[in-house]
Design an enzyme around this catalytic site. Structure first.
Site, short mmCIF file in Angstrom:
data_model
loop_
_atom_site.label_atom_id
_atom_site.label_comp_id
_atom_site.label_asym_id
_atom_site.label_seq_id
_atom_site.Cartn_x
_atom_site.Cartn_y
_atom_site.Cartn_z
N ASP A 177 11.45 -6.44 19.93
CA ASP A 177 12.82 -6.85 19.58
C ASP A 177 12.90 -8.35 19.43
OD1 ASP A 177 13.44 -4.21 20.03
OD2 ASP A 177 14.15 -4.56 22.08
N THR A 181 -2.21 3.36 -7.62
CA THR A 181 -3.29 4.19 -8.13
C THR A 181 -2.73 5.33 -8.95
OG1 THR A 181 -4.41 3.70 -6.06
CG2 THR A 181 -5.38 5.40 -7.45
N GLU A 201 17.55 1.11 25.64
CA GLU A 201 17.91 1.73 24.36
C GLU A 201 19.42 1.86 24.21
OE1 GLU A 201 15.85 1.94 22.05
OE2 GLU A 201 14.07 1.60 23.27
N PRO A 207 0.83 -1.21 0.00
CA PRO A 207 0.00 0.00 0.00
C PRO A 207 0.86 1.26 0.00
CG PRO A 207 -0.74 -1.52 1.70
CD PRO A 207 0.52 -2.08 1.14
N GLY A 208 0.45 2.24 -0.76
CA GLY A 208 1.15 3.52 -0.75
C GLY A 208 2.35 3.60 -1.67
N THR A 209 2.58 2.53 -2.45
CA THR A 209 3.74 2.57 -3.34
C THR A 209 3.41 3.30 -4.65
OG1 THR A 209 3.12 0.33 -3.96
CG2 THR A 209 5.02 0.57 -2.51
N GLY A 210 2.18 3.69 -4.84
CA GLY A 210 1.85 4.49 -6.02
C GLY A 210 1.14 3.75 -7.13
P1 ADP Z 1 -1.39 2.69 -3.72
O1 ADP Z 1 -2.46 2.77 -4.72
O2 ADP Z 1 -0.22 1.87 -4.17
O3 ADP Z 1 -1.81 2.31 -2.34
P2 ADP Z 1 -1.28 5.50 -4.17
O4 ADP Z 1 -1.06 5.51 -5.62
O5 ADP Z 1 -2.67 5.74 -3.69
O6 ADP Z 1 -0.77 4.15 -3.54
O7 ADP Z 1 -0.28 6.53 -3.50
C1 ADP Z 1 -0.69 7.43 -2.50
C2 ADP Z 1 0.05 8.73 -2.64
O8 ADP Z 1 1.43 8.54 -2.39
C3 ADP Z 1 -0.02 9.31 -4.02
O9 ADP Z 1 -1.14 10.10 -4.17
C4 ADP Z 1 1.26 10.14 -4.10
O10 ADP Z 1 1.08 11.40 -3.53
C5 ADP Z 1 2.21 9.36 -3.24
N1 ADP Z 1 3.09 8.52 -4.04
C6 ADP Z 1 3.15 7.17 -4.00
N2 ADP Z 1 4.09 6.71 -4.84
C7 ADP Z 1 4.61 7.77 -5.46
C8 ADP Z 1 5.63 7.94 -6.45
N3 ADP Z 1 6.28 6.91 -6.98
N4 ADP Z 1 5.91 9.20 -6.85
C9 ADP Z 1 5.27 10.25 -6.33
N5 ADP Z 1 4.30 10.15 -5.40
C10 ADP Z 1 3.98 8.94 -4.95
ZN ZN Z 2 14.31 -2.56 22.13
#
Ligand code: ADP
Ligand code: ZN
Length: 634
Positions: free
Chosen positions: A521, A230, A445, A225-228
């Site tokens: 850990d 969409t 720590e 998730p969040g790798t871009g």
């Molecule tokens: P996914 O669909 O993989 O969960 P998204 O495409 O929704 O992730 O990404 C969420 C946000 O993260 C995007 O709107 C963008 O702002 C940022 N983001 C993710 N990957 C990139 C990338 N490779 N370059 C620039 N922005 C990115």
């Molecule tokens: Zn620790």
């Protein structure tokens, strides 16, 4: 940004695009039918209470003295018999007969008067035909129509925009032009390369059709998730300048069976209408999960999946509709989805590497005013493992912090601070640890930090803190790698294990106590040790034999044990002995440097946060002391 994106305002989800006639036709038809019914029933009731008789029958009644009352209207004579007069109003039947032109009624009336019959001579006006029609047709029609349109509107609101019955357009999100291009997606060069062909196809489907080439109908974007994913799909639509339809797999998980399937049908219908177009299905695993009963059957999901498969097979790809789907769990997808001609192309969207993170930071700081001291390379280095969404979030947090502090530009400190907010959660101001807890956390720590700093191949410590964070960590030791690493040697993994166990070792050494603070850990250390034995072939006992299969190639899926039970038990034993060995090493390192441990731990207790440089200063001073001592002794 696309300059003419304004001319094509984006379509809002759920917008109704039917003509007024289409919209109101059902209401009109229904109102008409109901009015007909009402009139039929009404005239039935009325006709049951009145009965026509012939003039002769009327005369017979007069002769037989059966009449109680008569009444003249413009065109008929109403008659109530003596028999009926005794009945209640509702049970009474009124007879009537038409008034004949050639009959003189005066004589008749005289006869009736003699019989003591009530004769009302006033002529009762019948309702005018226009008012009659108005009352019995137009009024009910209007009332029913208004009522029904109102009902259907509020109903469709409640059911999430199920316009009409069953067909729904609500959750399909459509953008005529996404305005996103590849320039907005940092890094991900391999993924982009695989998508270039799709863009070319969307630009010019005829070119492919003319040669007889068939492009795959869909591609699967795979990554955390969040790798871009969409973002990439939107960029494909933007680059090809085609509409972007998107829907999330989880939207299909509806309460009504059949809604998901009709939604899929709808989605494809809409997209083919405006082809070329991109259909993007996020979280496809929500519907595309394998149909094995392992996860429990679900009729609705199965129906939706079947509909999706049917649509994919059914549509004519030469028209230029491409389906992109995203998932982070490709291994649970139904095999039918991955068959040739469906999602047979897999595009990996990885977590960004150092350069990818740097590029992502650059993309997101494009429109942000940066101070001169900002070094994005350093931030990129510190954020190993972060995904694009984290970095976007980080930059935004930094900008917010700058605004809060009333500055015009974002500086390096803003970025560093927001890094901690995003990665480790915000500082928990309210949490107060007792003094003894704080001491334990501090030693814990510093235990990590010293075991790391005093070993050769360890990653340098950049920060130690005992300020609790909302993520639940009471403190943490941050290590930043000198450079991105993809391979780890056995020696390096052992170093990592010692560092991980250094926290618990310090607690035990100083307080003779074991606390719950080490749980994370220990979990991580056990994971690593288990992988060394089961996957990496790094144990003396089993050598090169792999004892498990990786659950998924690149994601943190669970591994499946793939050996005899007795072997697995031996493997557990081996894991334990690796962990014990590393724990002893860590304890030894800390025992040999007990003075240093005390010194740094107390300092951390006061300062709460110290940097890697401060730690190194302590270590260097300590080493100098030891050397001087050795010289004296010599
Ligand atoms: P996914 O669909 O993989 O969960 P998204 O495409 O929704 O992730 O990404 C969420 C946000 O993260 C995007 O709107 C963008 O702002 C940022 N983001 C993710 N990957 C990139 C990338 N490779 N370059 C620039 N922005 C990115
Ligand atoms: Zn620790």
């Amino acid at each position: 940004m696309n300059p003419n994106s304004n001319q094509n305002p984006n379509k809002k989800p759920g917008e109704d695009n039917r003509t007024p006639l289409q919209k109101y036709l059902p209401s009109i038809v229904l109102a008409l039918l109901l009015t007909l019914l009402i009139n039929a029933v009404y005239s039935n009731i009325v006709s049951a209470k009145t009965k026509e008789i012939t003039h002769t029958e009327f005369l017979t009644m007069v002769e037989e003295d059966k009449i109680h009352e008569i009444q003249f209207t413009t065109d008929r004579v109403n008659i109530i018999t003596r028999e009926d007069a005794e009945k209640s109003e509702s049970a009474r039947i009124t007879y009537y007969t038409g008034i004949l032109q050639n009959v003189d009624y005066t004589e008749l009336v005289n006869t009736l008067r003699e019989q003591n019959v009530l004769v009302s001579e006033e002529v009762i006006e019948e309702m005018s035909p226009i008012i009659n029609i108005l009352l019995s047709w137009v009024l009910p029609l209007a009332i029913i129509f208004v009522l029904f349109s109102y009902l259907s509107r509020s109903m469709s609101k409640h059911m999430g925009g199920m316009g009409g019955f069953g067909q729904s357009k609500a959750k399909v999100y459509m953008e005529k032009q996404t305005g996103v291009t590849f320039a907005d997606v940092a890094g991900q060069d391999e993924a982009k390369e695989s998508l270039v062909e799709i863009i070319d196809f969307l630009h010019n489907p005829q070119k492919y059709a003319a040669i007889g080439a068939k492009l795959p109908k869909g591609a699967l974007l795979v990554g955390s998730p969040g790798t871009g994913k969409t973002l990439l799909a939107k960029a494909v639509a933007g680059e090809a300048n085609v509409p972007f339809f998107s829907i999330s797999g989880s939207d299909f998980v509806e309460m009504f069976v059949g809604v998901g399937a009709s939604r899929v049908r709808d989605l494809f219908q809409q997209a083919t209408k405006v082809a070329p177009a991109i259909i993007f299905i996020d979280e496809i695993d929500a519907i595309g999960r394998t149909r094995d009963s392992k996860f429990g059957g679900n009729d609705e999901r199965e129906q939706t999946l079947n509909q999706l498969l049917a649509e994919i097979d059914g549509f004519d790809s030469s028209k230029g509709v491409v389906i992109l789907a995203a998932t982070n769990r490709p291994e649970i997808l139904d095999k039918a989805l991955l068959r040739a001609g469906r999602f047979d192309r897999r595009i990996i969207v990885d977590r960004p590497n150092l350069n990818g993170r740097y590029q992502t930071l650059r993309v997101h700081t494009r429109n942000i005013r940066l101070a001169d001291d900002v070094d994005l390379h350093k931030i990129a280095k510190a954020t190993a493992g972060a995904v694009g969404a984290d970095l976007a979030n980080l930059v935004n947090e930094a900008a917010l912090r700058a605004v809060r502090q009333g500055r015009q530009t974002v500086n390096q400190q803003d970025l560093l601070t927001s890094f901690e907010v995003v990665i480790a959660g915000t500082e928990k101001k309210g949490t107060v640890l007792t003094d003894i807890e704080k001491r334990i956390v501090s030693y814990h720590e510093v235990g990590h930090a010293l075991v790391a700093a005093l070993q050769k191949h360890a990653q340098p410590v950049s920060k130690i803190t005992i300020v609790p964070h909302t993520s639940g960590a009471l403190g943490y030791t941050m290590q930043t790698p000198e450079e991105e690493k993809f391979l780890n040697s056995k020696a390096e993994l052992l170093v990592e294990l010692r560092v991980l166990l250094g926290g618990r070792a310090a607690e035990q050494l100083v307080f003779g106590a074991q606390t719950t603070g080490a749980a994370n850990d220990i979990q991580r250390a056990t994971d690593t040790a288990r992988k060394m034995v089961m996957l990496y072939g790094m144990s003396d006992r089993f050598g090169l034999m792999a004892l498990s299969q990786a659950g998924s190639e690149y994601l943190e899926g669970r591994a499946y044990v793939d050996c005899a039970d007795s072997t697995a038990a031996q493997a557990d034993e081996e894991v334990r002995s690796i962990l014990n060995g590393c724990y002893e090493d860590a304890t030894r390192i800390l025992t040999e440097n007990r003075a240093l441990l005390d010194e740094v731990a107390l300092y951390l207790l006061q300062k709460e946060t110290i940097t890697g440089d401060e730690l190194m200063a302590f270590i260097r001073a300590d080493q100098k002391q030891k050397e001087e001592k050795n010289e004296e002794e010599a």
